[in-house]
Write an enzyme that holds these catalytic residues in place. Sequence first.
Site, short mmCIF file in Angstrom:
data_model
loop_
_atom_site.label_atom_id
_atom_site.label_comp_id
_atom_site.label_asym_id
_atom_site.label_seq_id
_atom_site.Cartn_x
_atom_site.Cartn_y
_atom_site.Cartn_z
N HIS A 241 -79.44 -0.44 80.96
CA HIS A 241 -79.57 0.42 79.77
C HIS A 241 -78.34 0.22 78.88
CE1 HIS A 241 -80.97 3.75 77.36
NE2 HIS A 241 -79.73 4.20 77.35
N GLU B 35 -73.68 -6.75 79.42
CA GLU B 35 -74.92 -6.71 80.20
C GLU B 35 -75.11 -8.00 80.97
OE1 GLU B 35 -78.43 -5.75 77.97
OE2 GLU B 35 -77.53 -4.04 76.98
N MET C 43 -89.87 -2.45 78.09
CA MET C 43 -89.87 -1.23 77.29
C MET C 43 -91.04 -0.31 77.65
SD MET C 43 -87.07 -1.80 75.97
CE MET C 43 -86.56 -0.89 74.52
N ARG C 44 -91.15 -0.04 78.95
CA ARG C 44 -92.18 0.89 79.40
C ARG C 44 -91.61 1.78 80.48
NH1 ARG C 44 -97.31 0.67 78.48
NH2 ARG C 44 -97.87 1.48 80.53
N ASN D 75 -82.69 -1.28 86.65
CA ASN D 75 -82.83 -1.32 85.19
C ASN D 75 -81.45 -1.48 84.56
OD1 ASN D 75 -84.16 -1.02 82.61
ND2 ASN D 75 -83.33 1.07 82.51
N GLN E 48 -74.28 -6.38 74.81
CA GLN E 48 -75.09 -7.37 75.54
C GLN E 48 -74.23 -8.37 76.30
OE1 GLN E 48 -78.51 -9.35 74.10
NE2 GLN E 48 -79.63 -7.51 74.69
N ASP F 164 -84.10 6.78 82.67
CA ASP F 164 -82.69 6.36 82.72
C ASP F 164 -81.81 7.35 83.49
OD1 ASP F 164 -83.35 4.10 81.13
OD2 ASP F 164 -83.20 5.31 79.33
N ARG G 190 -100.88 4.78 82.83
CA ARG G 190 -99.67 4.15 83.39
C ARG G 190 -99.84 3.84 84.88
NH1 ARG G 190 -95.63 4.29 79.77
NH2 ARG G 190 -95.63 5.94 78.24
N GLY H 52 -85.33 -11.52 76.26
CA GLY H 52 -85.05 -12.10 77.58
C GLY H 52 -83.66 -12.67 77.75
C1 GAR Z 1 -81.08 -4.93 76.45
O1 GAR Z 1 -80.01 -4.66 75.58
C2 GAR Z 1 -81.33 -3.76 77.35
O2 GAR Z 1 -80.17 -3.06 77.66
C3 GAR Z 1 -82.27 -2.94 76.52
O3 GAR Z 1 -83.10 -3.87 75.89
C4 GAR Z 1 -82.39 -5.07 75.67
C5 GAR Z 1 -83.22 -6.24 76.13
O4 GAR Z 1 -82.62 -7.44 75.74
N1 GAR Z 1 -83.03 -2.05 77.33
C6 GAR Z 1 -83.41 -0.85 76.95
O5 GAR Z 1 -83.15 -0.40 75.85
C7 GAR Z 1 -84.19 -0.07 77.98
N2 GAR Z 1 -84.51 1.24 77.48
P1 GAR Z 1 -83.10 -8.82 76.37
O6 GAR Z 1 -84.62 -8.87 76.25
O7 GAR Z 1 -82.43 -9.85 75.50
O8 GAR Z 1 -82.64 -8.88 77.79
#
Ligand code: GAR
Length: 203
Positions: free
Chosen positions: A109, A174, A90-91, A107, A171, A145, A65, A12
């Site tokens: 990625h 992100e 992650m779904r 989303n 991150q 994606d 789903r 999170g």
């Molecule tokens: C993030 O790095 C996001 O980009 C990735 O999961 C992480 C979640 O981190 N998402 C994927 O890989 C989607 N396929 P967080 O829970 O710390 O935000």
Amino acid sequence: LLTIGVLVSGNGSNLQAIIDRIEDGTLPARIACVISNKADANALERAKRHGIPTHFLDHRAHAGRESYDAALAELLRSHGVRLVVLAGFMRIVTPILLGAFPHAVLNIHPALLPAFPGLHAQQQALQYGVKVSGCTVHFVDEGTDTGPIIIQAVVPVLDNDTEETLSARIQKEEHRIYPDAIHLFAKDRLTVEGRKVIVAPAP
Ligand code: GAR
């Protein structure tokens, strides 16, 4: 004020970045609920710390789903959600959820799409030997994606990178571009034209 619902499965940190931007007054939105498909997701603790309602919605309690996504959509609707934000959820989501929130599911990625979609994007980038990678915020469509891209950020890939060091560098970006993309949505500045997202200039 834009009402958002955040779907999570893990740590999170992106949820936290969004909360921080809302609390410091630079993101005009309200998180109505955080929903996790994992009971022990740290993201749920983060939400609770900030007084945000949380739900654990167990995908294992659903036959498929579609039925899971119908339950998700109903829960999001009951909170008055207008924008659904996938933050480490992650779904794979189905047209059931997308139909309930047309052009309103985002989303993030951890790669420069269309490179390295799916799981373990950072490991895929390291194995391929690319010299730059990054992250992508996009609208979600039926593919994995593949949806229209809103913002991307680039980071270098260093010779001595591990999955951990590269992930940490990505991150950091992100946590900047996800709130920025939500801000654009909140200000009605995003228009989807086919594959392309047109970003209206700031007023
Ligand atoms: C993030 O790095 C996001 O980009 C990735 O999961 C992480 C979640 O981190 N998402 C994927 O890989 C989607 N396929 P967080 O829970 O710390 O935000």
